[in-house]
Motif scaffolding. Structure first.
Motif, mmCIF file in Angstrom:
data_model
loop_
_atom_site.group_PDB
_atom_site.id
_atom_site.type_symbol
_atom_site.label_atom_id
_atom_site.label_comp_id
_atom_site.label_asym_id
_atom_site.label_seq_id
_atom_site.Cartn_x
_atom_site.Cartn_y
_atom_site.Cartn_z
ATOM 1 N N ASN A 115 0.726 -1.399 -0.154
ATOM 2 C CA ASN A 115 0.035 0.068 -0.070
ATOM 3 C C ASN A 115 0.675 1.290 0.105
ATOM 4 O OD1 ASN A 115 -2.653 -1.532 -0.015
ATOM 5 N ND2 ASN A 115 -2.286 -1.792 2.209
ATOM 6 N N CYS A 116 2.153 1.245 -0.254
ATOM 7 C CA CYS A 116 2.866 2.516 -0.355
ATOM 8 C C CYS A 116 2.495 3.395 -1.530
ATOM 9 C CB CYS A 116 4.406 2.119 -0.751
ATOM 10 S SG CYS A 116 5.002 0.667 0.399
ATOM 11 N N MET A 117 1.824 2.857 -2.440
ATOM 12 C CA MET A 117 1.375 3.629 -3.766
ATOM 13 C C MET A 117 0.033 4.550 -3.502
ATOM 14 S SD MET A 117 4.177 2.798 -5.313
ATOM 15 C CE MET A 117 3.729 3.710 -6.879
ATOM 16 N N SER A 118 -0.447 4.152 -2.202
ATOM 17 C CA SER A 118 -1.688 4.951 -1.847
ATOM 18 C C SER A 118 -1.460 6.284 -1.441
ATOM 19 C CB SER A 118 -2.226 4.308 -0.404
ATOM 20 O OG SER A 118 -2.801 2.925 -0.762
ATOM 21 N N HIS B 5 2.153 7.374 -2.024
ATOM 22 C CA HIS B 5 3.475 7.847 -3.047
ATOM 23 C C HIS B 5 3.291 7.550 -4.328
ATOM 24 C CE1 HIS B 5 5.839 8.661 0.828
ATOM 25 N NE2 HIS B 5 5.076 7.457 1.099
ATOM 26 N N ALA B 6 4.175 8.076 -5.337
ATOM 27 C CA ALA B 6 4.278 7.818 -6.770
ATOM 28 C C ALA B 6 5.883 7.903 -7.022
ATOM 29 C CB ALA B 6 3.432 8.585 -7.564
ATOM 30 N N VAL B 7 6.032 7.460 -7.993
ATOM 31 C CA VAL B 7 7.547 7.210 -8.371
ATOM 32 C C VAL B 7 8.085 8.722 -8.761
ATOM 33 C CG1 VAL B 7 9.265 6.306 -9.753
ATOM 34 C CG2 VAL B 7 7.589 4.757 -9.009
ATOM 35 N N GLU B 8 7.255 9.221 -9.540
ATOM 36 C CA GLU B 8 7.670 10.557 -10.083
ATOM 37 C C GLU B 8 6.879 11.937 -9.531
ATOM 38 O OE1 GLU B 8 8.385 10.484 -14.202
ATOM 39 O OE2 GLU B 8 9.102 8.467 -14.406
ATOM 40 N N ARG B 9 5.799 11.647 -8.790
ATOM 41 C CA ARG B 9 5.040 12.925 -8.360
ATOM 42 C C ARG B 9 4.766 12.559 -7.006
ATOM 43 N NH1 ARG B 9 -0.063 11.317 -8.255
ATOM 44 N NH2 ARG B 9 -0.603 9.615 -9.619
ATOM 45 N N LYS B 10 4.458 13.818 -6.470
ATOM 46 C CA LYS B 10 4.028 14.212 -5.214
ATOM 47 C C LYS B 10 2.410 13.353 -4.993
ATOM 48 C CE LYS B 10 3.560 17.409 -1.246
ATOM 49 N NZ LYS B 10 2.843 16.344 -0.585
ATOM 50 N N VAL B 11 2.180 12.838 -3.979
ATOM 51 C CA VAL B 11 0.658 12.560 -4.092
ATOM 52 C C VAL B 11 0.382 13.099 -2.592
ATOM 53 C CG1 VAL B 11 -0.921 10.592 -3.886
ATOM 54 C CG2 VAL B 11 0.957 10.437 -5.225
ATOM 55 N N LEU B 12 0.111 12.357 -1.634
ATOM 56 C CA LEU B 12 0.115 12.650 -0.271
ATOM 57 C C LEU B 12 1.628 12.759 0.630
ATOM 58 C CD1 LEU B 12 -1.805 13.462 2.138
ATOM 59 C CD2 LEU B 12 -1.760 11.265 2.607
ATOM 60 N N GLY B 13 2.406 11.875 0.254
ATOM 61 C CA GLY B 13 3.674 11.899 0.577
ATOM 62 C C GLY B 13 4.381 12.301 -0.646
ATOM 63 N N PRO B 14 6.047 12.495 -0.452
ATOM 64 C CA PRO B 14 6.744 12.699 -1.424
ATOM 65 C C PRO B 14 6.876 11.546 -2.509
ATOM 66 C CG PRO B 14 7.973 12.133 0.580
ATOM 67 C CD PRO B 14 6.610 11.936 0.922
ATOM 68 N N SER B 15 7.546 11.931 -3.810
ATOM 69 C CA SER B 15 7.691 10.861 -4.537
ATOM 70 C C SER B 15 8.807 10.142 -4.451
ATOM 71 C CB SER B 15 7.789 11.610 -5.979
ATOM 72 O OG SER B 15 9.201 12.405 -6.254
ATOM 73 N N PHE B 16 8.995 9.087 -4.828
ATOM 74 C CA PHE B 16 10.309 8.184 -4.581
ATOM 75 C C PHE B 16 11.519 8.907 -5.077
ATOM 76 C CE2 PHE B 16 6.940 4.606 -4.306
ATOM 77 C CZ PHE B 16 6.786 4.789 -3.021
ATOM 78 N N LYS B 17 11.259 9.429 -6.247
ATOM 79 C CA LYS B 17 12.345 10.418 -6.840
ATOM 80 C C LYS B 17 12.967 11.280 -5.825
ATOM 81 C CE LYS B 17 12.101 9.318 -11.640
ATOM 82 N NZ LYS B 17 11.957 9.974 -13.080
#
Length: 101
Positions: A29-32, A34-46
Motif C-alpha cells: 500500500n505504499c502507492m496509496s 506515494h508515486a515514483v515521479e510525483r508527489k501524492v500525499l507523501g513525497p515521490s520516490f524520486k
C-alpha cells in the motif's frame, strides 16, 4: 535478428527488479500515498532518493520509517506505521526507493 532478441532479453532482465519492487510497494500500500515521479500525499520516490543520495545510512533510516512511521521531514502530514511490512521487505523497499532516478 539475434542481436535484437539479445537486447530485448537483457533489457527485460535489467527491468525485472524494478518491476518486482514496484509490485512489492503496491502490495504493501505504499502507492496509496506515494508515486515514483510525483508527489501524492507523501513525497515521490524520486524526491526521496534525491534527498538521501549522499546519506550512507539512508537505507536503514528509510526501512525504519517504513515500519515505524515518521513525521516532520516532508511537512506536517505524518507517515503512518506499517507494522505489516517485515524488516526484510522494508529494507528491499528502501533500497529500491533510493535507486530511483
Amino acid at each position: 535478428m539475434k542481436r535484437t532478441m539479445l537486447m530485448a532479453v537483457l533489457g527485460l532482465g535489467l527491468a525485472a527488479p524494478a518491476f518486482a519492487d514496484l509490485a512489492l510497494a503496491t502490495s504493501k500500500n505504499c502507492m496509496s500515498c506515494h508515486a515514483v515521479e510525483r508527489k501524492v500525499l507523501g513525497p515521490s520516490f524520486k524526491d526521496i532518493a534525491t534527498k538521501y543520495k549522499d546519506d550512507k545510512g539512508a537505507a536503514n533510516t528509510l526501512a525504519n520509517k517504513i515500519i515505524k512511521g515518521g513525521s516532520g521531514v516532508w511537512g506536517p502530514v505524518p507517515m503512518p506505521a506499517n507494522n505489516q511490512v517485515s524488516e526484510a521487505d522494508a529494507k528491499k523497499l528502501a533500497a529500491w526507493v533510493l535507486s530511483t532516478k
